[in-house]
Design a protein around this motif. Structure first.
Motif, mmCIF file in Angstrom:
data_model
loop_
_atom_site.group_PDB
_atom_site.id
_atom_site.type_symbol
_atom_site.label_atom_id
_atom_site.label_comp_id
_atom_site.label_asym_id
_atom_site.label_seq_id
_atom_site.Cartn_x
_atom_site.Cartn_y
_atom_site.Cartn_z
ATOM 1 N N HIS A 261 0.873 -1.175 0.000
ATOM 2 C CA HIS A 261 0.000 0.000 0.000
ATOM 3 C C HIS A 261 0.911 1.226 0.000
ATOM 4 O O HIS A 261 1.566 1.530 0.998
ATOM 5 C CB HIS A 261 -0.917 -0.006 1.227
ATOM 6 N N VAL A 262 0.912 1.961 -1.124
ATOM 7 C CA VAL A 262 1.926 2.989 -1.377
ATOM 8 C C VAL A 262 1.450 4.347 -0.850
ATOM 9 O O VAL A 262 1.314 5.319 -1.591
ATOM 10 C CB VAL A 262 2.261 3.044 -2.884
ATOM 11 N N GLY A 263 1.160 4.420 0.445
ATOM 12 C CA GLY A 263 0.838 5.679 1.096
ATOM 13 C C GLY A 263 -0.592 6.149 0.895
ATOM 14 O O GLY A 263 -1.332 5.647 0.058
ATOM 15 N N ASP A 264 -0.974 7.157 1.695
ATOM 16 C CA ASP A 264 -2.348 7.664 1.778
ATOM 17 C C ASP A 264 -3.284 6.483 2.016
ATOM 18 O O ASP A 264 -3.977 6.006 1.110
ATOM 19 C CB ASP A 264 -2.721 8.457 0.536
ATOM 20 N N ILE A 265 -3.310 6.050 3.256
ATOM 21 C CA ILE A 265 -3.888 4.762 3.604
ATOM 22 C C ILE A 265 -5.363 4.889 3.973
ATOM 23 O O ILE A 265 -6.225 4.390 3.259
ATOM 24 C CB ILE A 265 -3.069 4.131 4.747
ATOM 25 N N SER A 266 -5.677 5.578 5.062
ATOM 26 C CA SER A 266 -7.068 5.626 5.532
ATOM 27 C C SER A 266 -7.776 6.933 5.204
ATOM 28 O O SER A 266 -8.992 7.011 5.300
ATOM 29 C CB SER A 266 -7.103 5.432 7.052
ATOM 30 N N TYR A 267 -7.016 7.988 4.847
ATOM 31 C CA TYR A 267 -7.581 9.334 4.674
ATOM 32 C C TYR A 267 -8.324 9.787 5.926
ATOM 33 O O TYR A 267 -9.329 10.487 5.848
ATOM 34 C CB TYR A 267 -8.485 9.406 3.438
ATOM 35 N N ALA A 268 -7.805 9.397 7.084
ATOM 36 C CA ALA A 268 -8.422 9.841 8.338
ATOM 37 C C ALA A 268 -8.181 11.324 8.574
ATOM 38 O O ALA A 268 -9.011 12.009 9.156
ATOM 39 C CB ALA A 268 -7.869 9.030 9.507
ATOM 40 N N ASP A 269 -7.008 11.829 8.172
ATOM 41 C CA ASP A 269 -6.670 13.246 8.307
ATOM 42 C C ASP A 269 -6.893 13.751 9.728
ATOM 43 O O ASP A 269 -7.479 14.819 9.946
ATOM 44 C CB ASP A 269 -7.461 14.086 7.307
ATOM 45 N N GLY A 270 -6.453 12.971 10.683
ATOM 46 C CA GLY A 270 -6.551 13.364 12.082
ATOM 47 C C GLY A 270 -7.756 12.828 12.810
ATOM 48 O O GLY A 270 -7.773 12.787 14.044
ATOM 49 N N TYR A 271 -8.811 12.410 12.079
ATOM 50 C CA TYR A 271 -10.046 11.926 12.708
ATOM 51 C C TYR A 271 -9.938 10.413 12.873
ATOM 52 O O TYR A 271 -10.102 9.642 11.917
ATOM 53 C CB TYR A 271 -11.247 12.304 11.847
#
Length: 520
Positions: A261-271
């Motif tokens: 998985h080449v980065g930007d995994i969950s897109y949680a962005d802090g949440y």
């Protein structure tokens, strides 16, 4: 005018909110406020700024807060902190009014608390990863309340889990973003190569996972065929459903041995709840094959805390470290492939550690030297990292200014040591190159390539959508027919003499692009 505002409390909250977010000495101001009060105040603030929610407007308002409410001797420090905050939001492409609800923002501020799981001791978010030793495998999972005896039961038969390991020494938790939960990691050792094992996780005092999963260990020979599933930029939204469905299908058919998985995994962005949601979503895959990751810019929040605690790669423990001491890079051998994962994310999407003389650059150079000396045993060398060095998408700065930035740092190094393939993401589309060096195509075939091949696979399926504005007259190193803005994933099959690369459409499961590197 600001002093005459009907909701002057909104302005005061803006001042308090800023210092809470930046972890300053004022962090205790809001700690005693309730979650509901925070949501109410954030809602007022968003209402006030709804028509002027630009970063410039936010910066002006925070600067005014510094002027009116900060002692003179702290004024310059306050202004500098405002500038730092605005730069951070800009580099992560986040708009805090558009991208967050009041509840999410209050959770990020740790005023509202979020439980990881709906039941206290039920194991969930199970995933596995490789060690730097073929005879070992990491097993990880999460529960809401603390299990005092985290245990893995495993064996070579579904009906005979005759081995047990209990280890609480690497149980961890974190509280950033208001997250409540406990994360367990246990390493299985003395495993036989190329062997299937079945396992379940939990606590004998409470409950074990409902599923008994199985995995296969890495081969101990290069004279074999191995297959990797590959994507980047996924996230927890339904945009990734088709990708994950087909990847699971391929795993069931033994067409994928491990995932990259080449980065930007969950897109949680802090949440933090989005991390939980993502790991529950990928569990049917990540509990079956090693799930190997590198960080992307969307993992940056809280100094990569969630990423560091939730994934165990072949690197020393990343818990309880600071941004300046993070080492999110590693390598491992898997059959005829030497896989290198590097971080390009330190300091808000920039990579100072990739400058010559700095730790990550020196580590990468040393690893490549060793890999080059071992080519007869492990012939293919592959790097995966989030930011691209080569791409032709035009709607952002990523394929021009940022790509040149990273080319200047590491392209000479990876060309010097004959890296075969550099896997990239970040740009939400698919593209590949011919062998290329210094923006010049070296050859327009893949037989004994004399320079690295680059491919963008930012197509896992993320909520931000796809980027389809390709350069109309691309440079000759780009393969024009390869460029497409669709969700999909790659299966990379490697033998001692060939690397077969196939890009699958997540909607139809049709092969949309393919090539083969031949080494003879």
């Amino acid at each position: 005018n600001l002093l005459k505002m009907k909701h002057f409390s909104v302005f005061v909250f803006l001042f308090v909110f800023y210092f809470t977010f930046s972890n300053s000495v004022y962090v205790n101001v809001l700690n005693n406020n309730s979650c509901n009060e925070c949501i109410d105040e954030i809602s007022k603030l968003m209402y006030y700024l709804q028509d002027n929610a630009t970063l410039s407007k936010l910066e002006d308002t925070l600067d005014l807060a510094c002027t009116l409410l900060i002692p003179v001797n702290k004024y310059r420090e306050c202004k500098d902190d405002v500038k730092s905050l605005i730069n951070g939001l800009e580099k992560t492409d986040k708009n805090w009014i558009e991208d967050y609800s009041p509840k999410q923002f209050c959770s990020i501020l740790s005023i509202c608390q979020d439980e990881c799981c709906s039941t206290p001791y039920w194991p969930e978010q199970i995933h596995i990863s490789l060690s730097d030793d073929h005879s070992k495998m990491w097993i990880m999972w999460t529960t809401s309340l603390l299990s005092t005896s985290p245990t893995v039961k495993y064996g070579k038969s579904f009906n005979n889990l005759n081995m047990t390991i209990t280890d609480s020494s690497m149980t961890e938790t974190y509280t950033k973003g208001g997250w409540n939960g406990h994360i367990y990691r246990i390493q299985l050792q003395n495993l036989e190569p190329a062997t299937s094992y079945y396992y379940t996780v939990g606590d004998p005092n409470w409950v074990f996972s409902r599923n008994i999963y199985n995995f296969t260990t890495a081969p101990d020979t290069v004279d074999t065929t191995v297959r990797f599933g590959i994507y980047g930029d996924m996230g927890a939204s339904d945009a990734s459903d088709n990708t994950l469905e087909w990847v699971l299908h391929d795993i069931n058919n033994k067409e994928i041995d491990a995932m990259l998985h080449v980065g930007d995994i969950s897109y949680a962005d802090g949440y933090q709840p989005l991390w939980d949601q993502f790991l529950r979503k990928v569990e049917p895959i990540a509990a079956r094959v090693p799930y190997m990751t590198v960080p992307g810019n969307h993992e940056d929040f809280f100094d990569f805390t969630a990423y560091r605690y939730r994934f165990q790669m072949p690197v020393s423990n990343l818990v309880n470290v600071t941004r300046s001491t993070i080492k999110m890079y590693y390598s491992f051998d898997y059959g005829p492939a030497h896989i290198i994962g590097i971080s390009m994310e330190e300091y808000w999407g920039r990579a100072p550690n990739l400058d010559p003389g700095n730790p990550e650059y020196e580590w990468l150079q040393n690893d490549l030297e060793q890999a080059q000396a071992n080519r007869k045993n492990v012939p293919f060398v592959i790097i995966h990292a989030h930011h691209p060095l080569y791409c032709t998408e035009t709607s952002s700065k990523w394929c021009f200014r940022q790509a040149s930035f990273y080319q200047d740092k590491i392209e000479d190094l990876i060309n010097q040591y004959n890296v075969d393939l550099f896997i990239q993401a970040h740009v939400h589309n698919y593209e590949r190159t011919y062998p290329v060096y210094k923006d010049q195509v070296v050859q327009q075939n893949y037989t004994n390539p004399q320079a690295p091949v680059y491919s963008v696979v930012g197509t896992g399926g993320c909520k931000e959508g796809l980027f389809g504005s390709f350069q109309k007259d691309p440079p000759n190193w780009s393969v024009p027919d390869s460029r497409m803005a669709i969700f999909g994933y790659v299966i990379m099959e490697i033998t001692p003499t060939t690397l077969d690369w196939k890009f699958f459409d997540s909607q139809s499961h049709q092969i949309k692009d393919q090539f083969q590197i031949i080494k003879n």
